[in-house]
Write a protein that holds these residues in place. Sequence first.
Motif, mmCIF file in Angstrom:
data_model
loop_
_atom_site.group_PDB
_atom_site.id
_atom_site.type_symbol
_atom_site.label_atom_id
_atom_site.label_comp_id
_atom_site.label_asym_id
_atom_site.label_seq_id
_atom_site.Cartn_x
_atom_site.Cartn_y
_atom_site.Cartn_z
ATOM 1 N N VAL A 1 85.327 122.758 -2.408
ATOM 2 C CA VAL A 1 83.742 123.193 -2.393
ATOM 3 C C VAL A 1 83.483 124.527 -2.962
ATOM 4 N N TYR B 1 89.002 128.926 2.242
ATOM 5 C CA TYR B 1 89.670 129.826 2.012
ATOM 6 C C TYR B 1 87.912 130.598 1.284
ATOM 7 N N THR B 2 88.069 131.730 0.367
ATOM 8 C CA THR B 2 86.902 131.986 0.172
ATOM 9 C C THR B 2 87.176 133.633 -0.370
ATOM 10 N N GLY C 1 82.854 127.225 -5.712
ATOM 11 C CA GLY C 1 82.201 127.406 -6.531
ATOM 12 C C GLY C 1 82.691 127.366 -8.398
ATOM 13 N N GLY D 1 69.619 114.848 -4.286
ATOM 14 C CA GLY D 1 70.922 114.410 -4.949
ATOM 15 C C GLY D 1 71.879 116.098 -4.964
ATOM 16 N N ALA D 2 71.128 116.908 -4.331
ATOM 17 C CA ALA D 2 71.399 118.124 -4.036
ATOM 18 C C ALA D 2 71.245 118.573 -2.565
ATOM 19 N N GLY D 3 71.755 120.501 -2.352
ATOM 20 C CA GLY D 3 71.199 120.485 -0.767
ATOM 21 C C GLY D 3 72.506 121.047 -0.695
ATOM 22 N N GLU E 1 82.644 126.004 -11.292
ATOM 23 C CA GLU E 1 82.243 124.900 -12.541
ATOM 24 C C GLU E 1 82.591 124.628 -14.058
HETATM 25 N N1 LIG Z 1 75.014 122.804 -3.713
HETATM 26 C C1 LIG Z 1 74.537 122.098 -4.506
HETATM 27 O O1 LIG Z 1 73.513 120.810 -3.603
HETATM 28 C C2 LIG Z 1 75.113 120.980 -4.707
HETATM 29 C C3 LIG Z 1 75.863 119.455 -4.615
HETATM 30 C C4 LIG Z 1 76.561 118.688 -5.128
HETATM 31 C C5 LIG Z 1 77.519 118.880 -5.504
HETATM 32 N N2 LIG Z 1 77.894 120.711 -5.449
HETATM 33 C C6 LIG Z 1 79.370 120.813 -5.561
HETATM 34 O O2 LIG Z 1 79.683 121.538 -5.104
HETATM 35 C C7 LIG Z 1 80.601 122.415 -5.519
HETATM 36 C C8 LIG Z 1 80.276 123.619 -4.302
HETATM 37 O O3 LIG Z 1 78.549 124.350 -4.657
HETATM 38 P P1 LIG Z 1 78.482 125.471 -3.489
HETATM 39 O O4 LIG Z 1 76.151 124.872 -4.281
HETATM 40 O O5 LIG Z 1 79.159 125.669 -2.288
HETATM 41 O O6 LIG Z 1 78.984 126.915 -4.364
HETATM 42 P P2 LIG Z 1 78.198 128.137 -3.909
HETATM 43 O O7 LIG Z 1 77.240 128.478 -2.951
HETATM 44 O O8 LIG Z 1 78.835 129.198 -5.494
HETATM 45 O O9 LIG Z 1 79.811 128.158 -3.209
HETATM 46 C C9 LIG Z 1 80.647 128.533 -3.934
HETATM 47 C C10 LIG Z 1 82.308 129.165 -2.764
HETATM 48 O O10 LIG Z 1 83.243 129.005 -3.754
HETATM 49 C C11 LIG Z 1 83.969 130.356 -3.754
HETATM 50 N N3 LIG Z 1 84.976 131.024 -4.374
HETATM 51 C C12 LIG Z 1 86.244 131.169 -4.246
HETATM 52 N N4 LIG Z 1 86.819 130.711 -5.551
HETATM 53 C C13 LIG Z 1 85.711 131.150 -6.206
HETATM 54 C C14 LIG Z 1 85.632 131.258 -7.414
HETATM 55 N N5 LIG Z 1 86.292 131.832 -9.192
HETATM 56 N N6 LIG Z 1 84.373 131.082 -8.426
HETATM 57 C C15 LIG Z 1 83.555 130.996 -7.818
HETATM 58 N N7 LIG Z 1 83.620 130.821 -6.530
HETATM 59 C C16 LIG Z 1 84.320 131.032 -6.048
HETATM 60 C C17 LIG Z 1 82.879 131.259 -2.710
HETATM 61 O O11 LIG Z 1 83.168 132.361 -2.435
HETATM 62 P P3 LIG Z 1 83.166 134.137 -2.615
HETATM 63 O O12 LIG Z 1 82.759 134.454 -3.541
HETATM 64 O O13 LIG Z 1 83.847 134.438 -1.031
HETATM 65 O O14 LIG Z 1 84.677 133.946 -3.579
HETATM 66 C C18 LIG Z 1 81.893 130.336 -1.877
HETATM 67 O O15 LIG Z 1 82.892 130.079 -0.865
HETATM 68 C C19 LIG Z 1 80.640 122.692 -6.565
HETATM 69 O O16 LIG Z 1 81.630 122.030 -7.891
HETATM 70 C C20 LIG Z 1 79.222 122.419 -6.796
HETATM 71 O O17 LIG Z 1 79.237 121.103 -8.205
HETATM 72 C C21 LIG Z 1 76.761 121.737 -5.185
#
Ligand SMILES: NC(=O)c1ccc[n+]([C@@H]2O[C@H](COP(=O)([O-])OP(=O)(O)OC[C@H]3O[C@@H](n4cnc5c(N)ncnc54)[C@H](OP(=O)(O)O)[C@@H]3O)[C@@H](O)[C@H]2O)c1
Length: 455
Positions: free
Chosen positions: A81, A45-46, A83, A308-310, A85
């Motif tokens: 996963v 889902y996205t 976004g 811690g990320a990536g 937060e």
């Molecule tokens: N990035 C990292 O390094 C990292 C590290 C540790 C933990 N995390 C955690 O992993 C989770 C995902 O992080 P990410 O970095 O992958 O986020 P992201 O790149 O912003 O991706 C978010 C995904 O969620 C979808 N989405 C669907 N409904 C949403 C909504 N209402 N609001 C926002 N996005 C929505 C977005 O796509 P559409 O816009 O197409 O819906 C996209 O597919 C978060 O909880 C983050 O804290 C991330």
Amino acid sequence: MGNRVIKIGLLGSGTVGKGVQDIIFGDGDGLARRLGYRLEIEKIYTRLPEGKHWYAKFPTKFTNTPEDVINHPEISIIAEVLGIERPEDTRQAASYIIKALEKGKSVVTANKAVLAGFGQEIHSTALKNNTQVRFEASVAGGIPIIRSLGEGLVSDDVTALYGILNGTCNYILSGIRNDGKTFKEALSQAQKLGYAETNPESDINGDDTRYKIMVLLQLLYGIFVKTEDVATEGIKSLEKIDFDYASKKLGTNIKLLGSIRRSGGEVTASVSPIMIKDDHVLSRVNGALNAILVESKYCETMCFVGKGAGAGPTANSVVSDIISIAGGAHFGTRPEPVKFNRYLDKDTLHRHYLRFVVKDRTGIVSDILTHLKKNRINVDEVLQLKHSTEEKGYFREKLGLACDPDEILPFIITLEPCKESAVKEAMEQIKGQDFMLMEPVVIKIVPDLPDVVGG
Ligand SMILES: NC(=O)c1ccc[n+]([C@@H]2O[C@H](COP(=O)([O-])OP(=O)(O)OC[C@H]3O[C@@H](n4cnc5c(N)ncnc54)[C@H](OP(=O)(O)O)[C@@H]3O)[C@@H](O)[C@H]2O)c1
């Protein structure tokens, strides 16, 4: 290899979601060889599927309806996963997780904010439905700290934990300390390199670290606290001169630490910048790295350091949770007979660093010392580095002052061990004085933090 297939659903296809797809779509055969069964992503889902990296190859696996994942009869494990937060939005992500658990599916989440806000409801729903919630990626991204604490140390007794849990903050603090950058320069470099969000508020005000500490409290002791229970200070008030005083005068470094400490039947937790010895293992963890120092009854002291990320490290943690569930392993939060006490440390004595920036006139130091004495605080030293006109000019510009830079006087006072509450009280009285140009900065000096061998 057998014919067993585990069907997975993904909620989210951003940085982490794509990372998970890269591992499972990209290395599915290798994984199947190693595991003896196959992981298959059934639905993703996205909100905007088109344009997502793997959409071109697997368009029918993508959906813009979360229920297609949550209600899918063949999916047994869902990775959340998204976004989502911001505290005001996390209810939505929590409701997806809870619905999935109620359908009997296990859930893997990378979302510390959702767990911090709704952990109790989520974990009790999992228990009720005999399913699992796993959250390795929610704390320290690629470092397997959750598994280590939840499984590796299950027969041990964790008495303290100190973590550098926010890569953005650590990158900024390392940039100020090691490269002589100002806070603003270090932050903008972090943003340029993708370590900091365009809006870095939740990182630099300490909230992100606070959420992670809350998740660790849930895991270690089965304690579910409210955000306001974890006293939190961020790094916004720190300046380059604090690092100069820390290193040149005190032999210390400043790190944003999330801390958990257990004493008998009580546990406390906090987040704040702390001065630790220059040669302490955490002092040497630089850049966007994370580190967690754990003290326990049997294993004594150990330290975990890593990314811690990536996409790669975080997705690996998500996939390893999926594999652990598929393999039948089980662990959850660990209810312990301990009580959370926000004020457990209120009588602990600590040395403190106080930094003042004042409008120079005679008698200021003695005014401050009088207030400290009134609060029964003993001064260790009054210290002043030679500050250039440029350094003073920095404060003039930051504070929007019209005065001559040489009228601005930064200096520090270190205190003998005393109670935090007494320092707070004294600072309340001092900050209202007419010579104060900005709020004094108070940092605890903790030279006796446990260390690993050779630290
Ligand atoms: N990035 C990292 O390094 C990292 C590290 C540790 C933990 N995390 C955690 O992993 C989770 C995902 O992080 P990410 O970095 O992958 O986020 P992201 O790149 O912003 O991706 C978010 C995904 O969620 C979808 N989405 C669907 N409904 C949403 C909504 N209402 N609001 C926002 N996005 C929505 C977005 O796509 P559409 O816009 O197409 O819906 C996209 O597919 C978060 O909880 C983050 O804290 C991330």
